[in-house]
Every structure is written in structure tokens, then in C-alpha cells.
Write a protein that holds these residues in place. Structure first.
Motif, mmCIF file in Angstrom:
data_model
loop_
_atom_site.group_PDB
_atom_site.id
_atom_site.type_symbol
_atom_site.label_atom_id
_atom_site.label_comp_id
_atom_site.label_asym_id
_atom_site.label_seq_id
_atom_site.Cartn_x
_atom_site.Cartn_y
_atom_site.Cartn_z
ATOM 1 N N HIS A 135 4.975 -0.158 -6.009
ATOM 2 C CA HIS A 135 3.697 0.077 -5.330
ATOM 3 C C HIS A 135 3.509 -0.864 -4.138
ATOM 4 C CE1 HIS A 135 -0.612 0.559 -4.680
ATOM 5 N NE2 HIS A 135 -0.757 -0.744 -4.859
ATOM 6 N N TRP A 136 3.709 -2.163 -4.371
ATOM 7 C CA TRP A 136 3.476 -3.124 -3.295
ATOM 8 C C TRP A 136 4.545 -3.013 -2.208
ATOM 9 C CZ3 TRP A 136 -1.249 -4.067 -3.237
ATOM 10 C CH2 TRP A 136 -1.987 -4.278 -4.396
ATOM 11 N N ALA A 148 5.559 -1.081 3.321
ATOM 12 C CA ALA A 148 6.343 -0.209 4.203
ATOM 13 C C ALA A 148 5.504 0.897 4.829
ATOM 14 C CB ALA A 148 7.501 0.404 3.413
ATOM 15 N N GLY A 149 4.267 1.066 4.367
ATOM 16 C CA GLY A 149 3.420 2.127 4.903
ATOM 17 C C GLY A 149 3.759 3.500 4.343
ATOM 18 N N ASP A 150 4.421 3.554 3.196
ATOM 19 C CA ASP A 150 4.780 4.816 2.550
ATOM 20 C C ASP A 150 3.626 5.239 1.642
ATOM 21 O OD1 ASP A 150 5.796 6.891 1.001
ATOM 22 O OD2 ASP A 150 7.761 5.936 0.717
ATOM 23 N N LEU A 151 2.688 6.007 2.192
ATOM 24 C CA LEU A 151 1.463 6.353 1.474
ATOM 25 C C LEU A 151 1.704 7.165 0.213
ATOM 26 C CD1 LEU A 151 -0.883 7.086 4.485
ATOM 27 C CD2 LEU A 151 -1.134 5.245 2.825
ATOM 28 N N LEU A 161 -8.483 7.811 2.229
ATOM 29 C CA LEU A 161 -9.173 6.673 2.832
ATOM 30 C C LEU A 161 -8.166 5.739 3.489
ATOM 31 C CD1 LEU A 161 -12.035 4.595 1.428
ATOM 32 C CD2 LEU A 161 -9.896 3.439 1.935
ATOM 33 N N ARG A 162 -7.123 5.385 2.764
ATOM 34 C CA ARG A 162 -6.132 4.451 3.302
ATOM 35 C C ARG A 162 -5.353 5.051 4.465
ATOM 36 N NH1 ARG A 162 -4.262 2.044 -2.579
ATOM 37 N NH2 ARG A 162 -6.035 0.630 -2.810
ATOM 38 N N SER A 163 -5.127 6.332 4.447
ATOM 39 C CA SER A 163 -4.368 6.960 5.539
ATOM 40 C C SER A 163 -5.187 7.044 6.826
ATOM 41 C CB SER A 163 -3.874 8.345 5.143
ATOM 42 O OG SER A 163 -4.947 9.265 5.069
#
Length: 127
Positions: free
Chosen positions: A13-14, A19-22, A53-55
Motif C-alpha cells: 500500500h505505502w 509511486a502514485g499507483d492509485l 478524492l485522492r485522484s
């Protein structure tokens, strides 16, 4: 879920977060997971809303560093820093697991601050 499996899921997960891999980042969450941001008074309900939200965050992180992960059973805490526009936010994530997926997460975000000089005789500086 065994603790070693949870730890593997957290590491994945972290790493995906950094890496920005949503898609991979959100594999850890149950479909009905709840994520709370107490400082802003917000609650995000559902993995799809959390990922959306994060994207849509206007600033992509320029740095991400896990400081430590500690936990046992179904309760795990991660301390990390995340940088936006060169400024670090010290962050704590508290995750509760059920059947191998996060069902509740609480995240706290804190800005760095200058240490006051009056206490310098009793402290050591850390990175």
C-alpha cells in the motif's frame, strides 16, 4: 489475517502510494471502508470515494517516506512524511483491519514547526 500478511499488504500500500499507483494503493481497503480526517472534520465513506478524492488532489506528492509501521492483530499505525511543493507534512495513519482489508482508517496531518530555544538543554535534534 496473519500479521505477516497485513504487514505485506501495508508495505504494498505505502509503496503504491509513493509511486502514485492509485489502483494498487487502494487494494488494501474494503469496499465499505471509512476514512476519517479529524483535523478537517471529514469522513470519506467507501473505497471508490476515497480513491476518487485522492485522484483529484490538486498537488501530487513530491516526496513520500515511511518512518515506521507498528501494529498487531487488526490495528496498525504508520508514521510517514509526505511532501507537497517541497514542504513536509508529518502524518499518522491508524488502520483497522477485518478479513484482511482496511475497514477504518484515521489520518492525522501535521506541519513541522521550529523548536523553541528555551528547551534546548533537555533535547536532542532528530532528522
Amino acid at each position: 489475517m496473519q500479521e505477516d500478511k497485513i504487514r505485506e499488504a501495508l508495505d504494498a500500500h505505502w509503496s503504491a502510494s509513493a509511486a502514485g499507483d492509485l489502483d494498487a494503493e487502494h487494494d488494501i481497503y474494503d469496499d465499505d471502508a471509512v476514512c476519517d480526517y479529524p483535523q478537517s472534520g471529514e469522513r470519506i465513506i467507501g473505497r471508490s470515494n476515497l480513491q476518487a478524492l485522492r485522484s483529484h488532489h490538486p498537488d501530487k506528492p513530491s516526496g513520500f517516506n515511511v518512518r515506521r509501521i507498528q501494529g498487531e492483530g487488526n490495528l496498525w499505525v504508520t508514521e510517514y512524511t509526505i511532501a507537497y511543493e517541497g514542504r513536509a507534512a508529518y502524518t499518522v495513519s491508524i488502520m483497522e483491519f477485518c478479513d484482511g482489508k482496511v475497514i477504518h482508517e484515521t489520518q492525522y496531518f501535521s506541519d513541522p514547526f521550529e523548536a523553541p530555544g528555551w528547551r534546548s538543554q533537555w533535547v536532542q535534534q532528530i532528522a
